[in-house]
Design a protein around this motif. Structure first.
Motif, PDB file in Angstrom:
ATOM      1  N   MET A   1       1.892 -55.343   4.167  1.00 12.34           N
ATOM      2  CA  MET A   1       0.713 -54.482   4.061  1.00 12.34           C
ATOM      3  C   MET A   1       0.913 -53.186   4.843  1.00 12.34           C
ATOM      4  SD  MET A   1      -1.166 -56.239   2.088  1.00 12.34           S
ATOM      5  CE  MET A   1      -2.877 -55.736   2.116  1.00 12.34           C
ATOM      6  N   PHE A   2       0.319 -52.099   4.344  1.00 14.78           N
ATOM      7  CA  PHE A   2       0.277 -50.837   5.089  1.00 14.78           C
ATOM      8  C   PHE A   2      -1.044 -50.145   4.776  1.00 14.78           C
ATOM      9  CE2 PHE A   2       2.857 -50.392   1.254  1.00 14.78           C
ATOM     10  CZ  PHE A   2       2.245 -49.344   0.579  1.00 14.78           C
ATOM     11  N   ASP A   3      -1.408 -49.144   5.564  1.00 19.24           N
ATOM     12  CA  ASP A   3      -2.780 -48.597   5.553  1.00 19.24           C
ATOM     13  C   ASP A   3      -3.238 -48.106   4.193  1.00 19.24           C
ATOM     14  OD1 ASP A   3      -2.975 -49.177   8.200  1.00 19.24           O
ATOM     15  OD2 ASP A   3      -2.463 -47.165   8.901  1.00 19.24           O
ATOM     16  N   SER A   4      -2.380 -47.390   3.484  1.00 20.84           N
ATOM     17  CA  SER A   4      -2.829 -46.720   2.253  1.00 20.84           C
ATOM     18  C   SER A   4      -2.511 -47.513   0.990  1.00 20.84           C
ATOM     19  CB  SER A   4      -2.182 -45.334   2.166  1.00 20.84           C
ATOM     20  OG  SER A   4      -0.775 -45.441   2.286  1.00 20.84           O
TER      21      SER A   4
ATOM     22  N   SER B   1      -4.624 -47.279  -2.234  1.00 18.70           N
ATOM     23  CA  SER B   1      -4.580 -46.012  -2.980  1.00 18.70           C
ATOM     24  C   SER B   1      -3.521 -46.018  -4.077  1.00 18.70           C
ATOM     25  CB  SER B   1      -4.292 -44.846  -2.032  1.00 18.70           C
ATOM     26  OG  SER B   1      -5.152 -44.879  -0.924  1.00 18.70           O
TER      27      SER B   1
ATOM     28  N   ASP C   1       4.145 -41.516   3.580  1.00 17.41           N
ATOM     29  CA  ASP C   1       3.891 -41.830   4.990  1.00 17.41           C
ATOM     30  C   ASP C   1       4.274 -43.254   5.378  1.00 17.41           C
ATOM     31  OD1 ASP C   1       2.823 -39.306   5.551  1.00 17.41           O
ATOM     32  OD2 ASP C   1       0.888 -39.877   4.729  1.00 17.41           O
ATOM     33  N   THR C   2       4.973 -43.965   4.495  1.00 18.09           N
ATOM     34  CA  THR C   2       5.360 -45.347   4.783  1.00 18.09           C
ATOM     35  C   THR C   2       6.863 -45.423   5.044  1.00 18.09           C
ATOM     36  OG1 THR C   2       5.940 -45.983   2.515  1.00 18.09           O
ATOM     37  CG2 THR C   2       3.591 -46.086   3.119  1.00 18.09           C
TER      38      THR C   2
END
Length: 351
Positions: free
Chosen positions: A134-137, A140, A157-158
C-alpha cells in the motif's frame, strides 16, 4: 567484505537477525499440516491454529468463518512482524526490507488498474490489495486512462517511479498492455534489487543474487508459457526477460522462440538445476509447474538460514511466511468447498 562481515554485522543488525531466526521457529511444521489436512470445517482449522503463533489474530473471530478472514488475519501477522523489523532496522537493512515490498506494490497497481478497467468498485479493490504494497495515493490509480497518466498523476512519488521509464506509452490501458506493464515493472524491479544486493557484497550478495536469479528464471518460464498463442511477438517476449539469471542470455534466446510447453521443457532441461523441477512433471502437465517451482524455491529459502551474518534471511523469512499463507488459503478453500481429496495438490510443506 565476505571475510570481515562477522566482525561488525552484529553491531547494527545482530538483534534483528536474532528476531527473524526466532520468528522462523514459529513456521508451521509437517505435523501441523497433517493435522490441518484432517480438519472438517474452518472452525476446526481455527482451533488448530489457536495453538500456533496465529492464535492471537484469530481468537476473536466469530463463527461462521470464511477463508478470506483466515488469510487476512494470517497476513496481518506477517505485516506486524515486517513493520517491527523495519522500525528497528538501520541502513542498508532498512532499504533492503523496503525492496521486499516493491513486488507487492506492483501487484497492487495492476490489481487496481485491471479492476477499474472492468468497472469494479475502487473500495472493493482496495480491500483485496496486499497490505505490504500500500502507498498513500493508491486510490487515485482509478482515474488513469493510459500509462503516461498513471505515472504523472500517481506513481511519480512512489518507489516504483524509476521502474516506469520503460513502460510509459500513450496507449490506452487494456488487459494485454496491463500484463506487459506488470512484467516490465517486475523486470526493472528485479534488476534493481539484484544490483543493490550485489553492491552490498559478502554472503548477502552471494545468497540473494542466487535467489533473485531463480526468481528471474521462473518469471521467464511463466512469461513464455503464458504468451504462447497470444499476439506477443518473439522480440516483445524477449524484452520482458530480466537481464540476469542462469538462463541469461542463451536460455532467453531459446525460450523466445518456443511455441509450446514441451519446447519450454526441452530448453529448461539443458540446465542441471532445473532438470529436477521438470522431472517431477509429466509431458502436458504444465499446471503442476507452479507447485514444482514453489517447492524448489522453499528449499533454496530454507538453505539461506544455514549461513549467518547476511540479509537474505529477512527475504527468505518473508517469502516462507507468504508460502505458508498460500498453503493455509488452499487448505481452507478445500475444506470450505468439501474438496478434501484435493487438499494435498497445492500444499508446499516448508520444514
Amino acid at each position: 567484505m565476505y571475510s570481515w562481515e562477522m566482525l561488525s554485522f552484529n553491531i547494527h543488525d545482530g538483534f534483528l537477525e536474532a528476531i527473524v531466526r526466532g520468528n522462523r521457529s514459529g513456521l508451521l511444521t509437517q505435523a501441523d499440516y497433517n493435522n490441518l489436512c484432517q480438519c472438517e470445517t474452518l472452525d476446526d482449522i481455527k482451533m488448530h491454529l489457536s495453538a500456533t503463533e496465529y492464535g492471537p489474530y484469530l481468537q476473536n473471530e466469530p463463527s461462521p468463518l470464511h477463508t478470506t478472514t483466515i488469510v487476512e488475519k494470517c497476513t496481518l501477522k506477517l505485516v506486524d512482524e515486517y513493520k517491527h523489523m523495519l522500525c528497528q532496522a538501520n541502513e542498508p537493512l532498512s532499504t533492503f526490507l523496503q525492496y521486499i515490498t516493491y513486488g507487492h506494490m506492483i501487484d497492487n497497481v495492476v490489481l487496481i488498474v485491471t479492476g477499474t478497467l472492468h468497472e469494479r468498485d475502487v473500495n472493493e479493490l482496495l480491500e483485496k490489495c496486499h497490505p505490504l504494497g500500500m502507498f498513500d495515493s493508491i486510490a487515485s490509480l482509478a482515474v488513469a486512462q493510459n500509462m503516461r497518466e498513471l505515472y504523472r498523476l500517481v506513481l511519480v512519488d512512489t518507489p516504483l517511479a524509476p521502474y516506469f521509464s520503460e513502460c510509459i506509452t500513450s496507449e490506452d490501458l487494456d488487459d494485454m498492455n496491463i500484463e506487459i506493464m506488470r512484467n516490465t515493472l517486475y523486470k526493472a524491479y528485479l534488476e534493481d534489487f539484484y544490483k543493490f544486493c550485489a553492491k552490498l557484497g559478502g554472503a548477502t550478495a552471494e545468497i540473494m543474487c542466487n535467489l533473485l536469479s531463480f526468481e528471474a528464471d521462473r518469471r521467464a518460464v511463466n512469461i513464455t508459457i503464458n504468451s504462447i498463442g497470444t499476439e506477443l511477438t518473439r522480440d516483445d517476449r524477449r524484452k520482458l526477460y530480466s537481464n540476469f539469471g542462469l538462463l541469461f542470455p542463451y536460455g532467453h534466446e531459446d525460450l523466445a522462440v518456443c511455441e509450446d510447453v514441451d519446447q519450454v521443457r526441452g530448453v529448461m532441461e539443458k540446465y542441471p538445476p532445473y532438470q529436477s523441477i521438470f522431472a517431477k512433471i509429466s509431458y502436458g502437465e504444465s499446471q503442476m509447474l507452479d507447485k514444482a517451482f514453489y517447492e524448489e524455491e522453499v528449499k533454496r529459502l530454507c538453505l539461506s538460514f544455514e549461513q549467518q551474518f547476511h540479509y537474505a534471511v529477512f527475504f527468505a523469512y518473508m517469502r516462507l511466511r507468504e508460502q505458508e499463507i498460500r498453503n493455509l488459503m488452499w487448505i481452507s478453500e478445500c475444506v470450505a468447498q468439501n474438496q478434501k481429496n484435493r487438499v494435498h495438490d497445492s500444499v508446499v510443506p516448508i520444514f
